[in-house]
Design an enzyme around this catalytic site. Structure first.
Site, PDB file in Angstrom:
ATOM      1  N   THR A 146      -1.613 -10.598   4.312  1.00  0.00           N
ATOM      2  CA  THR A 146      -3.117 -10.241   4.053  1.00  0.00           C
ATOM      3  C   THR A 146      -2.898  -9.787   2.629  1.00  0.00           C
ATOM      4  O   THR A 146      -3.142 -10.618   1.737  1.00  0.00           O
ATOM      5  CB  THR A 146      -3.400  -8.899   4.994  1.00  0.00           C
ATOM      6  OG1 THR A 146      -2.257  -7.879   4.721  1.00  0.00           O
ATOM      7  CG2 THR A 146      -3.232  -9.392   6.286  1.00  0.00           C
ATOM      8  N   LYS A 168       5.093  -8.995   7.694  1.00  0.00           N
ATOM      9  CA  LYS A 168       3.808  -8.699   6.881  1.00  0.00           C
ATOM     10  C   LYS A 168       3.525  -7.440   6.711  1.00  0.00           C
ATOM     11  O   LYS A 168       3.941  -6.622   7.617  1.00  0.00           O
ATOM     12  CB  LYS A 168       2.702  -9.621   7.700  1.00  0.00           C
ATOM     13  CG  LYS A 168       1.544  -8.820   7.118  1.00  0.00           C
ATOM     14  CD  LYS A 168       0.661  -8.036   8.143  1.00  0.00           C
ATOM     15  CE  LYS A 168      -0.425  -7.204   7.899  1.00  0.00           C
ATOM     16  NZ  LYS A 168      -0.526  -6.499   6.558  1.00  0.00           N
ATOM     17  N   THR A 179       1.865  -0.779   8.759  1.00  0.00           N
ATOM     18  CA  THR A 179       1.064  -1.950   8.887  1.00  0.00           C
ATOM     19  C   THR A 179       1.880  -3.005   9.034  1.00  0.00           C
ATOM     20  O   THR A 179       1.953  -3.484   7.937  1.00  0.00           O
ATOM     21  CB  THR A 179      -0.149  -2.154   8.320  1.00  0.00           C
ATOM     22  OG1 THR A 179      -0.970  -1.212   8.581  1.00  0.00           O
ATOM     23  CG2 THR A 179      -0.949  -3.382   8.879  1.00  0.00           C
ATOM     24  N   GLU A 259       1.093  -1.958  -1.729  1.00  0.00           N
ATOM     25  CA  GLU A 259      -0.333  -2.041  -2.400  1.00  0.00           C
ATOM     26  C   GLU A 259      -0.217  -1.251  -3.668  1.00  0.00           C
ATOM     27  O   GLU A 259      -0.227   0.005  -3.526  1.00  0.00           O
ATOM     28  CB  GLU A 259      -1.476  -1.739  -1.466  1.00  0.00           C
ATOM     29  CG  GLU A 259      -1.749  -2.953  -0.473  1.00  0.00           C
ATOM     30  CD  GLU A 259      -2.834  -2.429   0.432  1.00  0.00           C
ATOM     31  OE1 GLU A 259      -2.909  -1.151   0.723  1.00  0.00           O
ATOM     32  OE2 GLU A 259      -3.023  -3.052   1.581  1.00  0.00           O
ATOM     33  N   ASN A 378      -7.562   0.204  -2.175  1.00  0.00           N
ATOM     34  CA  ASN A 378      -7.794   0.562  -0.812  1.00  0.00           C
ATOM     35  C   ASN A 378      -9.241   1.147  -0.974  1.00  0.00           C
ATOM     36  O   ASN A 378      -9.708   1.610   0.278  1.00  0.00           O
ATOM     37  CB  ASN A 378      -6.822   1.765  -0.431  1.00  0.00           C
ATOM     38  CG  ASN A 378      -5.586   1.154  -0.022  1.00  0.00           C
ATOM     39  OD1 ASN A 378      -5.564   0.291   0.858  1.00  0.00           O
ATOM     40  ND2 ASN A 378      -4.606   1.312  -0.775  1.00  0.00           N
TER      41      ASN A 378
END
Lengths: 383, 383
Positions: A146, A168, A179, A259, A378
């Site tokens: 993603t 992932k 996640t 991220e 985010n």
């Protein structure tokens, strides 16, 4: 170096049209046997996505023959329609392989509350089935990305058997799984009960120790498939050790791809009364936005470490704590020691060492710093 | 509209040279009686600063005659030398006023691990004593500012008596008090036991409901002084109500001035089984970096709200949760309802309403969004 590295597995990754970018978004991993033993762990979040609700039933008998995964939509909080979509995907995989839907694990990742188009998904399953190949592991790993910047894969060799894996995840990494979708494969001969024991031992010290941003996902799934195709039965300790290595390798790949992070932070708590207390202290520091912003600013701010430790119930003397950053003891007996400006935080890897002086147990937690890029990614990207 | 608004108090704020900017950094608030009753609450952090360790002893007998506060250094984890500095400051205040040091509360705020120069502090106390005035409240409020952009003051009128107050704090606001120094004054006639009961009731629903960034400070202190100078004894409910109003007003001023925040977020949890569970759910959302970054991005991301609720142990049915943002019910029965893009998040004030459908209790938590400016301020500024 993928889920198809061990014998007895085929995989594929295809474009089902779920991602607006047109990138690969549907992956299929099939165990061709002769054994179909498996073990799985799922998110501890009580708000679970439809694929998790489905897959928890699938794994109960220890038999899993295929895992189908899609990115581009989490199928979480999409109502009864969403659950039926998950079910329909499992049925389509099953009919194409001539197996039962109750042996098909389904995983989804992407935006919560977004229902993917069922026909797109089913057409994607057909394409994935056609593309299945013994070299398909890397395609599958690409299809589950993603916000990941790189595909995460692993291969650990045993004596005549091996473990492969893909993952992932890039944020929302916090405790009791991130996640994170992970498929692990092995051609070792290991029964479902032993797989379960090995998987719980391995995840406890790998994925469960990641705490990127304190946020726990609704979709996390780790599934381990054993084909038995090597014909070799390793000892359970040997298998557990190799599995732990594979999981730790994937966990550190997830951490490095979090991220927007500038630093990977390893927090080690020494001399705790219990391992749980060491973990509680490590997590309290990993959850401190103030501390994580300081690391982003290359500031060896041990005061924020002590302020976090003080919020826990762990045994320690508040007047006798030691803290090191990158090996420099900036705080001894809860008073200033080495000059914090001598700690070089210019590299990506940062270590924090906390000595509680309260026992003999220890634990390590991995986290990231809090950066402008984290906020940007985010706030601009819905997930 | 300050700590000197009620009768019987003098205050001052002076430059002691602790702040490199040359701004006011030392404040003194004196109760001239005729009564000297008091109540105080302190940080729940187990790692407490030296002034907190000192002041906890001071307040035990319910008598406090003066509060001396400095910014420019927290005097936390500065060792025995730091405690002696706190003691010396209390002694200097006491001798200048002709009272006992054991009736002098000391508060400090600033960088942890930084010991202020004791001579600077003592000279500052002398200057503050000389400057004491019945109109000195605003100067005192200015002298306790650190990263605060505005001074925070309040005045609530009773029937012939009143409550005044000042607060410092701009981030690290989390539960069981924020990085927050608060002095409250009243000329009502209220005994120490009643003051304690009223103060605990008021802080429980005001300062304790702030959760700006989940970080708990080492120095938090709230002290309430009653001079009795009005000669009027209000009923305890009336006094508690006015005190709660004063504390809530200051708490919302703190929230509005949180470091780098773009939005003030009010999270209200309805129909919980217990008030504690409502609080647990509210705090879980207030602690979600993903949700707070989404608010910064003006994204009504209710999926991140549900993902946070799911991490709690509160009673609810994961398939039957309702969530509204700014009054728009974007999630009904855990499925998408109104289009999230219809929620206008352009203003500073954001409300999140969560219906747990599990009981009749409710609670509200206040927090802020997670912004680039928060990361900047807390990476560039050591505290």
């Amino acid at each position: 170096m993928s889920v198809t590295s061990p014998q007895g597995f085929r995989a594929s990754g295809v474009v089902a049209g779920l991602k607006s970018t047109g990138a690969k978004d549907l992956a299929l991993v099939v165990n061709d046997g002769p054994s179909f033993d498996s073990a799985s762990v799922f998110t501890a979040n009580r708000c679970k996505a439809n694929p998790v609700l489905w897959s928890q039933e699938v794994v109960k008998d220890g038999v899993v023959r295929a895992v189908v995964l899609n990115s581009g939509g989490a199928n979480c909080y999409t109502g009864p329609e969403g659950f039926q979509t998950t079910h329909a995907v499992a049925e389509r995989v099953a009919s194409s392989l001539g197996i039962g839907a109750i042996d098909v694990v389904v995983c989804s990742t992407g935006l919560i509350g977004l229902a993917n188009d069922r026909e797109d998904l089913l057409a994607g399953v057909d394409a994935a089935h056609s593309a299945l190949a013994a070299e398909g592991g890397p395609d599958a790993a690409a299809a589950i990305m993603t916000t990941d910047s790189v595909a995460k894969q692993v291969h650990v060799e045993g004596a005549g058997w091996s473990i492969g894996g893909m993952a992932k995840g890039a944020g929302m990494l916090a405790p009791q799984l991130a996640t994170m979708l992970v498929v692990l494969t092995t051609d070792a001969v290991v029964g479902a009960a032993d797989l379960d024991q090995a998987l719980r031992a391995a995840t406890r010290v790998s994925f469960d120790r990641l705490d990127s941003d304190g946020c726990m996902s609704t979709n996390d799934t780790v599934t381990l498939l054993a084909s038995g195709a090597s014909g070799i039965t390793p000892s359970l300790p040997d298998f557990t050790q190799a599995l732990t290595r594979a999981c730790s390798d994937l966990a550190l790949q997830l951490l490095a791809d979090a991220e927007g992070a500038d630093h990977e932070i390893t927090i080690t708590v020494l001399n705790a009364a219990t391992e749980d207390e060491a973990l509680e202290v490590g997590r309290s520091v990993a959850r401190s936005n103030l501390f994580k912003a300081a690391v982003f600013g290359k500031d060896a701010n041990w005061g924020r470490v002590l302020a976090s430790i003080g919020t826990t119930q762990a045994a320690f003397d508040p007047a006798d704590l030691d803290v090191a950053m990158n090996g420099v003891w900036v705080c001894r007996s809860s008073t200033p020691a080495a000059d914090p400006s001598t700690v070089d935080l210019s590299g990506r890897e940062v270590t924090v060492t906390i000595d509680l002086k309260a026992g003999a147990e220890r634990a390590t937690i991995w986290t990231n710093d809090l950066t402008h890029a984290y906020v940007h990614e985010n706030s601009a990207y819905s997930s």
